[in-house]
Write an enzyme that holds these catalytic residues in place. Structure first.
Site, PDB file in Angstrom:
ATOM      1  N   TRP A 145     -13.197 -28.499  19.488  1.00 26.77           N
ATOM      2  CA  TRP A 145     -13.546 -28.593  20.909  1.00 26.77           C
ATOM      3  C   TRP A 145     -13.132 -27.393  21.749  1.00 26.77           C
ATOM      4  CZ3 TRP A 145      -8.719 -28.077  22.457  1.00 26.77           C
ATOM      5  CH2 TRP A 145      -7.700 -28.703  21.734  1.00 26.77           C
ATOM      6  N   ASN A 146     -12.460 -26.419  21.137  1.00 26.45           N
ATOM      7  CA  ASN A 146     -11.920 -25.354  21.998  1.00 26.45           C
ATOM      8  C   ASN A 146     -12.932 -24.270  22.364  1.00 26.45           C
ATOM      9  OD1 ASN A 146     -11.902 -24.516  19.350  1.00 26.45           O
ATOM     10  ND2 ASN A 146      -9.965 -23.421  19.511  1.00 26.45           N
TER      11      ASN A 146
ATOM     12  N   SER B 227     -17.700 -31.309  18.398  1.00 32.01           N
ATOM     13  CA  SER B 227     -16.636 -32.296  18.619  1.00 32.01           C
ATOM     14  C   SER B 227     -17.099 -33.249  19.713  1.00 32.01           C
ATOM     15  CB  SER B 227     -15.373 -31.583  19.077  1.00 32.01           C
ATOM     16  OG  SER B 227     -14.491 -32.515  19.662  1.00 32.01           O
TER      17      SER B 227
ATOM     18  N   GLU C  78     -12.561 -23.204   8.572  1.00 28.18           N
ATOM     19  CA  GLU C  78     -11.792 -22.464   9.582  1.00 28.18           C
ATOM     20  C   GLU C  78     -10.814 -23.452  10.177  1.00 28.18           C
ATOM     21  OE1 GLU C  78     -11.745 -19.431  10.108  1.00 28.18           O
ATOM     22  OE2 GLU C  78     -13.593 -18.689   9.219  1.00 28.18           O
TER      23      GLU C  78
ATOM     24  N   CYS D 117      -6.961 -21.406  17.723  1.00 33.95           N
ATOM     25  CA  CYS D 117      -6.441 -21.606  16.365  1.00 33.95           C
ATOM     26  C   CYS D 117      -5.568 -20.463  15.884  1.00 33.95           C
ATOM     27  CB  CYS D 117      -7.615 -21.766  15.410  1.00 33.95           C
ATOM     28  SG  CYS D 117      -8.810 -20.445  15.575  1.00 33.95           S
TER      29      CYS D 117
ATOM     30  N   GLU E  53       1.549 -26.992  14.096  1.00 33.58           N
ATOM     31  CA  GLU E  53       0.602 -26.469  15.075  1.00 33.58           C
ATOM     32  C   GLU E  53       0.588 -27.407  16.285  1.00 33.58           C
ATOM     33  OE1 GLU E  53      -3.679 -26.820  14.340  1.00 33.58           O
ATOM     34  OE2 GLU E  53      -3.904 -24.750  15.020  1.00 33.58           O
TER      35      GLU E  53
ATOM     36  N   LYS F 206      -4.180 -19.306   2.708  1.00 36.69           N
ATOM     37  CA  LYS F 206      -3.322 -20.478   2.477  1.00 36.69           C
ATOM     38  C   LYS F 206      -3.993 -21.738   3.058  1.00 36.69           C
ATOM     39  CE  LYS F 206       1.195 -19.194   3.024  1.00 36.69           C
ATOM     40  NZ  LYS F 206       2.272 -18.441   3.698  1.00 36.69           N
TER      41      LYS F 206
ATOM     42  N   GLU G 119     -15.772 -16.074   8.604  1.00 33.96           N
ATOM     43  CA  GLU G 119     -16.894 -16.068   9.546  1.00 33.96           C
ATOM     44  C   GLU G 119     -17.070 -14.642  10.067  1.00 33.96           C
ATOM     45  OE1 GLU G 119     -15.956 -19.562  12.211  1.00 33.96           O
ATOM     46  OE2 GLU G 119     -17.738 -20.312  11.169  1.00 33.96           O
TER      47      GLU G 119
HETATM   48  P1  NDP Z   1     -10.378 -31.972  14.141  1.00 34.26           P
HETATM   49  O1  NDP Z   1      -9.993 -31.539  12.786  1.00 34.26           O
HETATM   50  O2  NDP Z   1      -9.809 -33.214  14.671  1.00 34.26           O
HETATM   51  O3  NDP Z   1     -11.967 -32.121  14.232  1.00 34.26           O
HETATM   52  C1  NDP Z   1     -12.858 -31.073  13.876  1.00 34.26           C
HETATM   53  C2  NDP Z   1     -14.258 -31.632  13.736  1.00 34.26           C
HETATM   54  O4  NDP Z   1     -14.367 -32.397  12.532  1.00 34.26           O
HETATM   55  C3  NDP Z   1     -14.664 -32.576  14.867  1.00 34.26           C
HETATM   56  O5  NDP Z   1     -16.015 -32.374  15.177  1.00 34.26           O
HETATM   57  C4  NDP Z   1     -14.408 -33.931  14.243  1.00 34.26           C
HETATM   58  O6  NDP Z   1     -15.113 -34.966  14.862  1.00 34.26           O
HETATM   59  C5  NDP Z   1     -14.872 -33.696  12.824  1.00 34.26           C
HETATM   60  N1  NDP Z   1     -14.344 -34.650  11.848  1.00 34.26           N
HETATM   61  C6  NDP Z   1     -13.224 -35.415  11.914  1.00 34.26           C
HETATM   62  N2  NDP Z   1     -13.068 -36.141  10.795  1.00 34.26           N
HETATM   63  C7  NDP Z   1     -14.105 -35.823   9.968  1.00 34.26           C
HETATM   64  C8  NDP Z   1     -14.491 -36.214   8.646  1.00 34.26           C
HETATM   65  N3  NDP Z   1     -13.783 -37.080   7.918  1.00 34.26           N
HETATM   66  N4  NDP Z   1     -15.618 -35.668   8.115  1.00 34.26           N
HETATM   67  C9  NDP Z   1     -16.338 -34.766   8.821  1.00 34.26           C
HETATM   68  N5  NDP Z   1     -16.033 -34.366  10.078  1.00 34.26           N
HETATM   69  C10 NDP Z   1     -14.915 -34.865  10.645  1.00 34.26           C
HETATM   70  O7  NDP Z   1     -10.040 -30.724  15.082  1.00 34.26           O
HETATM   71  P2  NDP Z   1     -10.078 -30.625  16.671  1.00 34.26           P
HETATM   72  O8  NDP Z   1     -11.466 -30.846  17.157  1.00 34.26           O
HETATM   73  O9  NDP Z   1      -8.952 -31.429  17.214  1.00 34.26           O
HETATM   74  O10 NDP Z   1      -9.782 -29.062  16.851  1.00 34.26           O
HETATM   75  C11 NDP Z   1      -8.521 -28.507  16.791  1.00 34.26           C
HETATM   76  C12 NDP Z   1      -8.240 -27.905  15.424  1.00 34.26           C
HETATM   77  O11 NDP Z   1      -9.236 -26.951  15.090  1.00 34.26           O
HETATM   78  C13 NDP Z   1      -6.939 -27.149  15.368  1.00 34.26           C
HETATM   79  O12 NDP Z   1      -6.231 -27.444  14.192  1.00 34.26           O
HETATM   80  C14 NDP Z   1      -7.357 -25.707  15.370  1.00 34.26           C
HETATM   81  O13 NDP Z   1      -6.417 -24.845  14.824  1.00 34.26           O
HETATM   82  C15 NDP Z   1      -8.625 -25.747  14.613  1.00 34.26           C
HETATM   83  N6  NDP Z   1      -9.457 -24.603  14.954  1.00 34.26           N
HETATM   84  C16 NDP Z   1      -9.639 -23.619  14.008  1.00 34.26           C
HETATM   85  C17 NDP Z   1     -10.350 -22.492  14.311  1.00 34.26           C
HETATM   86  C18 NDP Z   1     -10.585 -21.436  13.282  1.00 34.26           C
HETATM   87  O14 NDP Z   1     -11.533 -20.692  13.431  1.00 34.26           O
HETATM   88  N7  NDP Z   1      -9.784 -21.314  12.247  1.00 34.26           N
HETATM   89  C19 NDP Z   1     -10.919 -22.289  15.639  1.00 34.26           C
HETATM   90  C20 NDP Z   1     -10.726 -23.400  16.537  1.00 34.26           C
HETATM   91  C21 NDP Z   1      -9.991 -24.501  16.185  1.00 34.26           C
HETATM   92  P3  NDP Z   1     -14.366 -35.771  16.026  1.00 34.26           P
HETATM   93  O15 NDP Z   1     -13.895 -34.768  17.000  1.00 34.26           O
HETATM   94  O16 NDP Z   1     -15.422 -36.644  16.546  1.00 34.26           O
HETATM   95  O17 NDP Z   1     -13.242 -36.498  15.338  1.00 34.26           O
END
Ligand code: NDP
Length: 484
Positions: free
Chosen positions: A152-153, A178, A250, A284, A381, A451, A458
């Protein structure tokens, strides 16, 4: 409602609604007001989106690279033309200040569309000469239907960072944002159609994790690209493995930023601010473990506090404001609970630490000093505006401590010693490293983690390899010899 889209989903080139899905209320984080109501995708909607993507894929892949690239580059132009409107929407969706969204969201999405649109015409295989006149050529082929799942960020950016390379390679996409920030991906889908993408090439379905899970396990899907937390990444990776699908993960981080005593303190403070408080800390790759060499620690903390006191916190739609609310009440409460853990475990609170008593989900930028390696705030985190400052003496010691984490997304070093800077980055166990800056992610550079922080990269030319595969063709120019 203020930002009610025409319907919840965008499938086969048009908006589609199915009110049987669970409601999703979109909340403006600055006020707590509900600005739109959408519905989670039912299995019928998911099926429709996947069918549309599957049907569209062959035609899209058969277009020349130049034609596909033109669509992406047109979409980039439309996004830039509408940057203001898209940024206001992004601010409503996420709460991030307009000052940020104007330069970091639709613009970053447009960069990805432009960059990959530019590469599309030159995506090729190769010719490999062999002995005796035989040769091999390789054909770069699309994977098929790709699923993108976003955090969602950075909802616009994520929708484009996944969509642009996927489409460039001739794949089609079903993207699930999200449920916290479902609005802007719909605009990306609309813009792609306006730019000339055939219907079905880029579809958006809304939903909670269960919708994501349905997409990931569907046999029509060839690849899953997730931006999310490590626990979700584990689940999605495992589900994708069952169908032997390609993945890009990611995920989260707890990245180190090391400040040596010869560093330019003003730049190091700027890096620490960017790497902890931009987007209210919801990034992130943030450098949330700031290791400061003992000799300059107090000077660093004093200057940091002085500058944080000048942050303009308030209405994110006011372009003068540079620190907005957190995305949701839940996320704010998570971050505040870490502040309590920091205090309870003996860290010294040097700035902020409290919720701000206005409507919306605001908390102060927060800095803890005297943090030690085993404290919870130094290990987990937080995904909020909470910085941990840790002391160190020597280069060898700090590198070992910086790497002592399950994560490996990013890492940064501030020093004026050239050889030390390169020694340190060579030793970092992280996918994305910075010397004397922090958190920049231009589309030309690979971005991703090692890790537990992820798999694959990406952006950059590398992303092409994660959205295409090679077919090898051996051509014999000679008679076939068999042993009997
Ligand atoms: P989540 O892991 O909670 O959710 C990520 C997405 O996955 C959402 O759309 C979520 O849906 C969906 N999801 C959840 N459970 C499942 C499942 N079992 N199967 C398939 N999809 C699923 O992350 P947040 O949205 O809370 O975002 C924050 C996290 O994202 C942090 O850990 C951050 O570090 C990471 N992040 C990483 C980045 C990178 O590029 N490395 C960049 C930005 C963020 P729903 O929201 O409806 O549960």
């Amino acid at each position: 409602m203020k930002y009610q889209p025409k319907a919840s989903h965008f499938i086969d080139g048009e908006y589609v609604e199915d009110t049987n899905g669970a409601p999703i209320d979109v909340i403006y984080p600055a006020t707590g007001e509900v600005i739109a109501r959408l519905h989670s995708a039912t299995p019928e909607i998911v099926n429709k989106a996947l069918n549309s993507a599957k049907q569209a894929q062959a035609e899209w892949a058969a277009m020349s690279g130049t034609e596909r690239g033109r669509v992406l580059r047109r979409a980039a132009d439309i996004m830039r033309d509408r940057n203001y409107e898209l940024s206001v929407l992004e601010t409503h969706d996420t709460g991030k200040p307009l000052q940020e969204t104007l330069v970091a969201d639709a613009t970053s999405g447009a960069d990805a569309l432009e960059y990959f649109g530019g590469l599309t015409a030159s995506l090729t295989g190769e010719h490999i000469p062999l002995g005796g006149g035989d040769f091999v050529y390789t054909i770069r082929e699309a994977l098929g239907v790709c699923v993108g799942i976003g955090a969602w960020n950075y909802p616009t950016q994520i929708a484009c960072w996944k969509g642009a390379p996927a489409l460039a390679c001739g794949n089609t996409m079903v993207f699930k944002p999200s449920e916290t920030t479902p609005l802007s991906a719909l605009k990306v889908a609309e813009i792609l159609i306006e730019a000339g993408a055939p219907k079905g090439v880029y579809n958006v379905v809304q939903g909670y994790g269960d919708v994501g899970a349905l997409l990931v396990t569907d046999p029509r899907v060839a690849k899953v690209s997730l931006t999310g937390s490590v626990p979700t990444g584990r689940k999605v990776y495992a589900a994708a493995a069952d169908g032997m699908k390609h993945v890009t993960m990611e995920l989260g981080g707890k990245s180190p930023m090391i400040v040596f005593d010869d560093a330019n303190i003003e730049n190091a403070v700027s890096g620490a601010i960017l790497g902890n408080f931009y987007s209210s800390g919801q990034v992130c790759s943030n450098g949330t473990r700031v290791f400061v060499q003992k000799g300059i620690k107090e000077a660093f903390l004093a200057r940091l506090s002085e500058r944080l006191a000048t942050a303009k916190i308030g209405d994110p739609l006011d372009e003068d404001i540079n620190f907005g609310p957190m995305v949701s009440e839940n996320q704010m409460n998570i971050a505040l609970s870490y502040v309590e853990k920091g205090k309870a475990e003996g860290a010294r609170l040097v700035f902020g630490g409290a919720r701000i008593a206005v409507d919306g989900f605001y908390m102060q930028p927060t800095v803890f000093a005297d943090v030690t390696d085993n404290m919870t705030i130094a290990r987990e985190e937080i995904f909020g505006p909470v910085m941990s400052v840790l002391d160190f003496d020597t280069e060898e010691e700090v590198l070992a401590r910086a790497n002592d984490t399950e994560f490996g997304l990013a890492a940064g070093v501030f020093t004026n010693d050239l050889t030390r800077a390169h020694r340190i980055v060579a030793g970092f166990e992280a996918g994305t490293c910075y010397i004397n800056t922090y958190n920049l992610a231009p589309v030309e550079a690979p971005f991703g983690g090692s890790k537990m922080s992820g798999v694959g990269r990406e952006n950059s030319k590398l992303a092409i390899n994660h959205f295409s595969e090679m077919k090898t063709v051996y051509v014999s120019m000679n008679d076939v010899e068999a042993p009997y």
